[in-house]
Motif scaffolding. Structure first.
Motif, PDB file in Angstrom:
ATOM      1  N   LYS A 161       0.875  -1.191   0.000  1.00 60.34           N
ATOM      2  CA  LYS A 161       0.000   0.000   0.000  1.00 60.34           C
ATOM      3  C   LYS A 161       0.898   1.222   0.000  1.00 60.34           C
ATOM      4  O   LYS A 161       1.772   1.360   0.861  1.00 60.34           O
ATOM      5  CB  LYS A 161      -0.896  -0.023   1.240  1.00 60.34           C
ATOM      6  CG  LYS A 161      -1.565   1.301   1.588  1.00 60.34           C
ATOM      7  CD  LYS A 161      -2.611   1.112   2.683  1.00 60.34           C
ATOM      8  CE  LYS A 161      -2.514   2.174   3.764  1.00 60.34           C
ATOM      9  NZ  LYS A 161      -3.526   1.968   4.824  1.00 60.34           N
ATOM     10  N   ASP A 189      -3.338   4.903  -0.516  1.00 56.77           N
ATOM     11  CA  ASP A 189      -4.083   5.534   0.587  1.00 56.77           C
ATOM     12  C   ASP A 189      -3.760   7.020   0.595  1.00 56.77           C
ATOM     13  O   ASP A 189      -2.606   7.414   0.783  1.00 56.77           O
ATOM     14  CB  ASP A 189      -3.675   4.888   1.915  1.00 56.77           C
ATOM     15  CG  ASP A 189      -4.481   5.405   3.105  1.00 56.77           C
ATOM     16  OD1 ASP A 189      -5.369   6.261   2.905  1.00 56.77           O
ATOM     17  OD2 ASP A 189      -4.214   4.942   4.234  1.00 56.77           O
ATOM     18  N   ASN A 191      -5.372   9.364   2.653  1.00 58.01           N
ATOM     19  CA  ASN A 191      -5.653  10.039   3.931  1.00 58.01           C
ATOM     20  C   ASN A 191      -6.268  11.427   3.727  1.00 58.01           C
ATOM     21  O   ASN A 191      -5.790  12.409   4.303  1.00 58.01           O
ATOM     22  CB  ASN A 191      -4.397  10.120   4.805  1.00 58.01           C
ATOM     23  CG  ASN A 191      -3.984   8.776   5.365  1.00 58.01           C
ATOM     24  OD1 ASN A 191      -2.951   8.240   4.965  1.00 58.01           O
ATOM     25  ND2 ASN A 191      -4.760   8.206   6.251  1.00 58.01           N
ATOM     26  N   GLU A 214      -7.846   4.278  -1.132  1.00 59.20           N
ATOM     27  CA  GLU A 214      -8.368   4.466   0.221  1.00 59.20           C
ATOM     28  C   GLU A 214      -8.506   5.952   0.542  1.00 59.20           C
ATOM     29  O   GLU A 214      -7.565   6.727   0.353  1.00 59.20           O
ATOM     30  CB  GLU A 214      -7.380   3.775   1.177  1.00 59.20           C
ATOM     31  CG  GLU A 214      -7.779   3.737   2.638  1.00 59.20           C
ATOM     32  CD  GLU A 214      -6.735   2.983   3.489  1.00 59.20           C
ATOM     33  OE1 GLU A 214      -5.870   2.258   2.920  1.00 59.20           O
ATOM     34  OE2 GLU A 214      -6.766   3.129   4.714  1.00 59.20           O
ATOM     35  N   GLU A 240     -11.101   6.629   7.208  1.00 56.48           N
ATOM     36  CA  GLU A 240     -11.482   7.664   8.169  1.00 56.48           C
ATOM     37  C   GLU A 240     -13.002   7.855   8.296  1.00 56.48           C
ATOM     38  O   GLU A 240     -13.516   8.125   9.389  1.00 56.48           O
ATOM     39  CB  GLU A 240     -10.841   9.018   7.785  1.00 56.48           C
ATOM     40  CG  GLU A 240      -9.354   9.149   8.101  1.00 56.48           C
ATOM     41  CD  GLU A 240      -8.430   8.650   6.986  1.00 56.48           C
ATOM     42  OE1 GLU A 240      -8.837   7.756   6.208  1.00 56.48           O
ATOM     43  OE2 GLU A 240      -7.288   9.153   6.902  1.00 56.48           O
ATOM     44  N   ASN A 261     -11.959  -0.726   5.115  1.00 56.20           N
ATOM     45  CA  ASN A 261     -10.819  -0.870   6.021  1.00 56.20           C
ATOM     46  C   ASN A 261     -11.393  -0.860   7.440  1.00 56.20           C
ATOM     47  O   ASN A 261     -12.010   0.117   7.850  1.00 56.20           O
ATOM     48  CB  ASN A 261      -9.858   0.314   5.789  1.00 56.20           C
ATOM     49  CG  ASN A 261      -8.776   0.433   6.857  1.00 56.20           C
ATOM     50  OD1 ASN A 261      -8.918  -0.056   7.977  1.00 56.20           O
ATOM     51  ND2 ASN A 261      -7.696   1.126   6.535  1.00 56.20           N
ATOM     52  N   LYS A 263     -10.759  -0.742  11.348  1.00 60.52           N
ATOM     53  CA  LYS A 263      -9.837  -0.465  12.457  1.00 60.52           C
ATOM     54  C   LYS A 263     -10.689  -0.399  13.717  1.00 60.52           C
ATOM     55  O   LYS A 263     -11.585   0.448  13.819  1.00 60.52           O
ATOM     56  CB  LYS A 263      -9.149   0.897  12.276  1.00 60.52           C
ATOM     57  CG  LYS A 263      -8.137   0.961  11.138  1.00 60.52           C
ATOM     58  CD  LYS A 263      -7.550   2.359  11.036  1.00 60.52           C
ATOM     59  CE  LYS A 263      -6.555   2.440   9.887  1.00 60.52           C
ATOM     60  NZ  LYS A 263      -6.156   3.860   9.627  1.00 60.52           N
TER      61      LYS A 263
HETATM   62 MG    MG Z   1      -5.913   4.733   5.747  1.00 54.09          MG
END
Ligand code: MG
Ligand code: OSB
Length: 372
Positions: A161, A189, A191, A214, A240, A261, A263
């Motif tokens: 990634k 990703d 962010n 992502e 997020e 994803n 988390k």
């Molecule tokens: Mg991420």
């Protein structure tokens, strides 16, 4: 169980290499650990919040405050409680999911150690090993990036990634695709570093057969992700934005995300992460286990979570040595691109308390029944 005390430990652990994302450059991990002492035994939980509120609104100092003044007192007030009841006890506090998740994980660890059950068997793990990917930060140059990616490929990681941002996207992705060849699993990703004005740029990534992109846009902006998903071929995956199962189901139904994803810290705990997994599995949406540069404590729990049936893509569950020269538990070591799911009681790992002391930013803080 009944709470006797909560000890908070703040550690600073150097990273083996700086980790640069679209939002920061980290050279160490400042990590908050929750050590719970109860009448049935002890448990440890790791808080995934970062030192600064740049990934999401939470940060370490805020978590310390919320755990000290609100979460721990609610456990003392509850008297006799279980891990399954913790989220309800915390529901008066809005948000602060990473703080809640850390305490709930410590409660779950204590509970499962007392009943001699592993996190994996509690979650309903279906595999003994999980496939591992690695999250690669933004590099000073493309040759540096290729060196780093090459070493991860050599170590056996099954998926790469790349962190991207405007100005560090198409060129590094093209170079890494070339290095990996057509069959290498590759994803990116952002962010939240892009806006819809970048749509044409993001569409250029379609040429590189990525598994997913992502979180290109800000957390609250589900609509722009819907529009992007309609405009590009690469699957959109939210990180997020996914703060609980309800938001995830809504984002899936609206077409904003086709992969998730997961988390545990971001959704308020492992029990909510399991519910999110179950919802995605029933909707046919693949999930993978994200990471937040965890030590062995959080990594053990993540690896157990990633052993559930719906985790069909390699996670950001890398080996300990991808992050730290020394871990605060026995290290997680890559075996054929996989990590072994711990089978011991609770997280199944043992905290090296001498390192907790050596790396302490401040002396342990004990929260007793008279706090709050
Ligand atoms: Mg991420
Ligand atoms: O967005 O997935 C992210 C690390 C810190 C904060 C956010 C993220 C990350 C990573 C690293 O990508 C994942 C890991 O290896 O732990």
């Amino acid at each position: 169980m009944r709470l006797e005390a909560v000890e908070l430990h703040l550690l600073a652990i150097p990273l083996v290499r700086p980790f640069e994302t679209s939002f920061s450059r980290q050279t160490g991990r400042e990590v908050l650990l929750v050590h719970l002492i109860t009448d049935i035994g002890e448990g440890w939980g790791e808080c995934v919040a970062m030192a600064d509120p740049f990934y999401s609104s939470e940060h370490v100092a805020g978590c310390v405050d919320v755990i000290t003044r609100y979460l721990t007192p609610s456990l003392f007030r509850a008297g006799d409680f279980t891990a399954e009841g913790v989220a309800g006890l915390f529901s008066l506090v809005v948000g602060h999911r990473m703080a809640k998740a850390a305490v709930e994980a410590a409660v779950l660890d204590a509970q499962l150690r007392a009943t001699k059950t592993s996190f994996g068997s509690y979650f309903g793990a279906v595999r003994e090993f999980v496939d591992c990917g690695v999250s690669v930060g933004i590099s000073p140059t493309i040759p540096d990036l290729l060196d780093e990616v090459g070493s991860y490929v050599e170590q056996g990681y099954k998926r790469i990634k790349l962190k991207i941002k405007p100005g560090w996207d198409v060129a590094p992705v093209a170079a890494v695709r070339e290095l990996l060849g057509p069959d290498g699993l590759l994803q990116v990703d952002a962010n939240t570093a892009y806006t819809l004005d970048d749509l044409e740029r993001l569409r250029e990534l379609d040429a590189f057969d990525l598994l997913l992109i992502e979180q290109p846009f800000v957390e609250e902006d589900i609509r722009s992700h819907v529009l992007l998903a309609q405009a590009i071929a690469t699957p959109v995956c939210l990180d997020e934005s996914i703060v609980d199962t309800g938001v995830a189901v809504d984002a899936i139904e609206r077409g904003a995300t086709s992969i998730i994803n997961i988390k545990a810290g971001r959704v308020g705990g492992y029990l909510e992460a399991v519910r999110l997994h179950d919802a995605c599995l029933s909707l046919g949406v693949p999930v993978w286990c994200g990471g937040m540069l965890e030590t062995g404590i959080g990594r053990a729990a993540n690896v157990a979570l990633a052993a559930m049936a719906g985790f069909t893509l390699p996670g950001d569950t890398s080996a300990s040595d991808r992050y730290f020269a020394e871990d605060i538990t026995e290290p997680f070591v890559l075996e054929n691109g996989q990590l072994r799911v711990p089978t011991g009681s609770g997280t199944g790992v043992t905290v090296r308390t001498e390192l907790v002391t050596d790396w302490a930013v401040w002396p342990a803080r004990t929260i007793g029944p008279d706090a709050g």
